[in-house]
Design a protein around this motif. Structure first.
Motif, mmCIF file in Angstrom:
data_model
loop_
_atom_site.group_PDB
_atom_site.id
_atom_site.type_symbol
_atom_site.label_atom_id
_atom_site.label_comp_id
_atom_site.label_asym_id
_atom_site.label_seq_id
_atom_site.Cartn_x
_atom_site.Cartn_y
_atom_site.Cartn_z
ATOM 1 N N TRP A 136 8.954 -8.756 12.279
ATOM 2 C CA TRP A 136 8.897 -7.544 11.461
ATOM 3 C C TRP A 136 8.639 -7.898 9.998
ATOM 4 N N GLY A 137 7.934 -7.020 9.324
ATOM 5 C CA GLY A 137 7.806 -7.115 7.882
ATOM 6 C C GLY A 137 9.000 -6.488 7.192
ATOM 7 N N GLN A 138 8.984 -6.516 5.872
ATOM 8 C CA GLN A 138 10.117 -6.017 5.101
ATOM 9 C C GLN A 138 10.044 -4.511 4.873
ATOM 10 N N GLY A 139 8.903 -3.918 5.137
ATOM 11 C CA GLY A 139 8.742 -2.473 4.997
ATOM 12 C C GLY A 139 8.153 -2.064 3.665
ATOM 13 N N THR A 140 7.468 -0.938 3.677
ATOM 14 C CA THR A 140 6.926 -0.360 2.455
ATOM 15 C C THR A 140 7.209 1.141 2.462
ATOM 16 N N GLN A 141 7.661 1.648 1.326
ATOM 17 C CA GLN A 141 8.075 3.048 1.240
ATOM 18 C C GLN A 141 6.856 3.955 1.054
ATOM 19 N N VAL A 142 6.795 4.994 1.857
ATOM 20 C CA VAL A 142 5.799 6.050 1.702
ATOM 21 C C VAL A 142 6.548 7.356 1.445
ATOM 22 N N THR A 143 6.234 7.992 0.342
ATOM 23 C CA THR A 143 6.864 9.261 -0.018
ATOM 24 C C THR A 143 5.785 10.309 -0.214
ATOM 25 N N VAL A 144 5.888 11.387 0.538
ATOM 26 C CA VAL A 144 4.915 12.480 0.439
ATOM 27 C C VAL A 144 5.637 13.674 -0.171
ATOM 28 N N SER A 145 5.266 13.990 -1.382
ATOM 29 C CA SER A 145 5.972 15.048 -2.106
ATOM 30 C C SER A 145 5.093 15.584 -3.220
ATOM 31 N N SER A 146 5.263 16.853 -3.497
ATOM 32 C CA SER A 146 4.544 17.456 -4.620
ATOM 33 C C SER A 146 5.406 17.424 -5.884
ATOM 34 N N GLY B 170 0.777 -1.227 0.000
ATOM 35 C CA GLY B 170 0.000 0.000 0.000
ATOM 36 C C GLY B 170 0.812 1.281 0.000
ATOM 37 N N GLY B 171 2.125 1.169 0.103
ATOM 38 C CA GLY B 171 2.942 2.372 0.067
ATOM 39 C C GLY B 171 3.001 2.965 -1.329
ATOM 40 N N GLY B 172 3.604 4.145 -1.417
ATOM 41 C CA GLY B 172 3.738 4.792 -2.712
ATOM 42 C C GLY B 172 4.017 6.267 -2.575
ATOM 43 N N LEU B 173 3.847 6.968 -3.681
ATOM 44 C CA LEU B 173 4.063 8.408 -3.740
ATOM 45 C C LEU B 173 2.712 9.113 -3.673
ATOM 46 N N VAL B 174 2.605 10.089 -2.800
ATOM 47 C CA VAL B 174 1.351 10.833 -2.646
ATOM 48 C C VAL B 174 1.681 12.296 -2.404
ATOM 49 N N GLN B 175 0.798 13.164 -2.842
ATOM 50 C CA GLN B 175 1.000 14.594 -2.625
ATOM 51 C C GLN B 175 0.646 14.979 -1.190
ATOM 52 N N PRO B 176 1.220 16.059 -0.708
ATOM 53 C CA PRO B 176 0.842 16.547 0.629
ATOM 54 C C PRO B 176 -0.662 16.748 0.720
ATOM 55 N N GLY B 177 -1.227 16.321 1.844
ATOM 56 C CA GLY B 177 -2.666 16.390 2.043
ATOM 57 C C GLY B 177 -3.405 15.159 1.576
ATOM 58 N N GLY B 178 -2.722 14.279 0.891
ATOM 59 C CA GLY B 178 -3.345 13.075 0.368
ATOM 60 C C GLY B 178 -3.441 11.958 1.398
ATOM 61 N N SER B 179 -3.935 10.816 0.933
ATOM 62 C CA SER B 179 -4.160 9.667 1.811
ATOM 63 C C SER B 179 -3.579 8.389 1.212
ATOM 64 N N THR C 271 7.253 11.043 5.213
ATOM 65 C CA THR C 271 8.042 10.217 4.300
ATOM 66 C C THR C 271 8.976 9.304 5.079
ATOM 67 N N ALA C 272 8.871 7.995 4.821
ATOM 68 C CA ALA C 272 9.665 7.005 5.554
ATOM 69 C C ALA C 272 9.353 5.627 4.997
ATOM 70 N N VAL C 273 10.125 4.662 5.442
ATOM 71 C CA VAL C 273 9.756 3.262 5.248
ATOM 72 C C VAL C 273 8.913 2.856 6.450
ATOM 73 N N TYR C 274 7.754 2.293 6.167
ATOM 74 C CA TYR C 274 6.820 1.890 7.226
ATOM 75 C C TYR C 274 6.891 0.369 7.390
ATOM 76 N N TYR C 275 7.023 -0.036 8.648
ATOM 77 C CA TYR C 275 7.187 -1.445 8.971
ATOM 78 C C TYR C 275 6.031 -1.928 9.846
ATOM 79 N N CYS C 276 5.606 -3.126 9.574
ATOM 80 C CA CYS C 276 4.602 -3.804 10.401
ATOM 81 C C CYS C 276 5.317 -4.649 11.454
ATOM 82 N N ASN C 277 4.749 -4.700 12.643
ATOM 83 C CA ASN C 277 5.342 -5.420 13.764
ATOM 84 C C ASN C 277 4.289 -6.266 14.449
ATOM 85 N N ALA C 278 4.665 -7.483 14.804
ATOM 86 C CA ALA C 278 3.782 -8.364 15.570
ATOM 87 C C ALA C 278 4.563 -8.880 16.766
#
Length: 115
Positions: free
Chosen positions: A105-115, A8-17, A90-97
């Motif tokens: 831990w999961g392998q992580g998914t990149q979230v980038t918030v940028s215009s 579910g990670g990806g590139l999104v503009q500021p204010g996005g979801s 903006t970061a790599v997001y990791y799931c933890n159990a």
């Protein structure tokens, strides 16, 4: 052993979801406390949100009111709904159990918030 796969990670503009998903391989998924962490370049990994086996939730101050953690026992999945995203998210997001004394831990998914 628990395998966690984020998506579910990806590139999104500021204010996005974005909505992150973490699928767990383990039977009896609901007995685990789950969490989302993130790590930005040059920074330490930090807790974003957590949800217990009893579905109590907690959030870091910097995401309160913007992010929501939830879990679906039928799908062995935990979600992180992220709204009003900021560039500083903006970061790599990791799931933890975790269930003492084990932690996974999961392998992580990149979230980038940028215009």
């Amino acid at each position: 052993q628990v395998q966690l796969v984020e998506s579910g990670g990806g590139l999104v503009q500021p204010g996005g979801s974005l909505r992150l998903s973490c699928a767990a391989s383990r039977y009896r998924f609901l007995i685990y406390d789950m969490g989302w962490y993130r790590q930005a370049p040059g920074k330490q990994r930090e807790l974003v949100a957590g949800i217990t086996s009893g579905t109590s939730t907690n959030y870091a101050d910097f995401v309160k009111g913007r992010f929501t953690i939830s879990r679906d026992g039928a799908k062995n999945t935990v979600y992180l709904q992220m709204n009003s995203l900021k560039p500083e998210d903006t970061a790599v997001y990791y799931c933890n159990a975790r269930i003492a004394p084990f932690e996974y831990w999961g392998q992580g998914t990149q979230v980038t918030v940028s215009s």
